[in-house]
Motif scaffolding. Structure first.
Motif, short mmCIF file in Angstrom:
data_model
loop_
_atom_site.label_atom_id
_atom_site.label_comp_id
_atom_site.label_asym_id
_atom_site.label_seq_id
_atom_site.Cartn_x
_atom_site.Cartn_y
_atom_site.Cartn_z
N VAL A 1 -6.72 0.66 3.65
CA VAL A 1 -5.27 0.62 3.35
C VAL A 1 -5.00 1.45 2.10
CG1 VAL A 1 -3.39 -0.89 2.58
CG2 VAL A 1 -4.88 -1.63 4.43
N GLN A 2 -5.84 1.26 1.10
CA GLN A 2 -5.66 1.97 -0.19
C GLN A 2 -5.72 3.48 0.01
OE1 GLN A 2 -5.45 -0.02 -3.33
NE2 GLN A 2 -4.32 1.86 -3.65
N THR B 1 -2.48 4.60 2.03
CA THR B 1 -1.12 4.39 1.50
C THR B 1 -0.95 4.82 0.05
OG1 THR B 1 -1.64 2.12 0.87
CG2 THR B 1 -0.68 2.45 3.05
N ALA B 2 -1.96 4.66 -0.76
CA ALA B 2 -1.81 4.96 -2.19
C ALA B 2 -3.16 5.38 -2.77
CB ALA B 2 -1.27 3.74 -2.93
N MET C 1 -8.89 -3.50 2.82
CA MET C 1 -8.07 -3.02 1.69
C MET C 1 -8.50 -1.62 1.27
SD MET C 1 -5.49 -4.12 0.51
CE MET C 1 -5.53 -5.67 1.37
N ASN D 1 -3.50 -1.85 -4.64
CA ASN D 1 -2.90 -2.89 -3.79
C ASN D 1 -3.33 -4.28 -4.28
OD1 ASN D 1 -2.40 -4.62 -1.46
ND2 ASN D 1 -1.99 -2.71 -0.39
N LYS D 2 -2.36 -5.21 -4.34
CA LYS D 2 -2.66 -6.57 -4.82
C LYS D 2 -3.58 -7.33 -3.86
CE LYS D 2 0.82 -7.74 -8.17
NZ LYS D 2 1.47 -6.44 -8.33
N GLY D 3 -3.69 -6.82 -2.64
CA GLY D 3 -4.58 -7.46 -1.65
C GLY D 3 -6.02 -7.56 -2.14
N TRP D 4 -6.43 -6.62 -2.98
CA TRP D 4 -7.80 -6.69 -3.55
C TRP D 4 -7.97 -8.01 -4.30
CZ3 TRP D 4 -11.57 -3.45 -2.29
CH2 TRP D 4 -11.29 -2.13 -1.95
N THR E 1 -10.39 -5.10 -10.82
CA THR E 1 -9.08 -5.23 -10.17
C THR E 1 -7.99 -5.58 -11.17
OG1 THR E 1 -10.25 -6.02 -8.21
CG2 THR E 1 -7.89 -6.34 -8.24
#
Ligand code: HEM
Length: 115
Positions: free
Chosen positions: A25-26, A29-30, A22, A36-39, A83
């Motif tokens: 990814v973070q 992408t952002a 994550m 990201n909610k994946g966290w 988070t």
């Protein structure tokens, strides 16, 4: 019962991998938000599988160090609080992904090096 423990450890390791993933990814992408909610999903998986492993210890014939588990829960709670604070905001502070992945790696270190 050994299979249940192995399955929980398997999911526990995937949850850890998800949180490390994550981070990348973070950044890709952002970088500035949203978080990201994946966290949250990764941290939730760690909590559920970790607690299940701990509570099932008498049935799986394991002995876990209570202090070690207490420290791991504390670190995970810190991850979850950070988070939850930022997951519904458009932006987050620059240090947040580094703090979240740092705390995750800290828990991996505690899991492995705390005998
Ligand atoms: C970010 C959070 C966490 C990370 C990254 C993490 C990481 C790990 C890793 C890498 C292992 C495997 C260590 C090894 O086999 O040598 C492990 C094992 C374990 N973790 Fe966690 N953990 C986290 C949170 C938790 C929490 C909150 C609990 C308890 C409530 C917990 C309970 C356990 C237990 C009981 C084991 C031993 C499983 C076994 O081999 O039977 N973990 N953890």
């Amino acid at each position: 019962m050994e299979f249940v423990r192995q399955l929980l450890v398997f999911l526990h390791l995937l949850g850890m991998a998800m949180m490390i993933g994550m981070f990348f990814v973070q950044l890709r992408t952002a970088k500035e938000g949203p978080l990201n909610k994946g966290w949250l999903h990764g941290a939730g998986l760690q909590l559920v599988t970790g607690f299940a492993l701990y509570l099932l210890a008498p049935l799986t014939h394991q002995t876990y160090d209570h202090a070690k588990i207490g420290v791991k829960i504390t670190v995970l709670v810190a991850i979850m609080v950070l988070t939850v604070l930022f997951v519904n905001k458009d932006r987050f502070p620059k240090w947040l992904p580094m703090a979240l992945v740092g705390l995750t790696v800290l828990n991996v270190g505690i899991a492995v090096f705390w005998a």
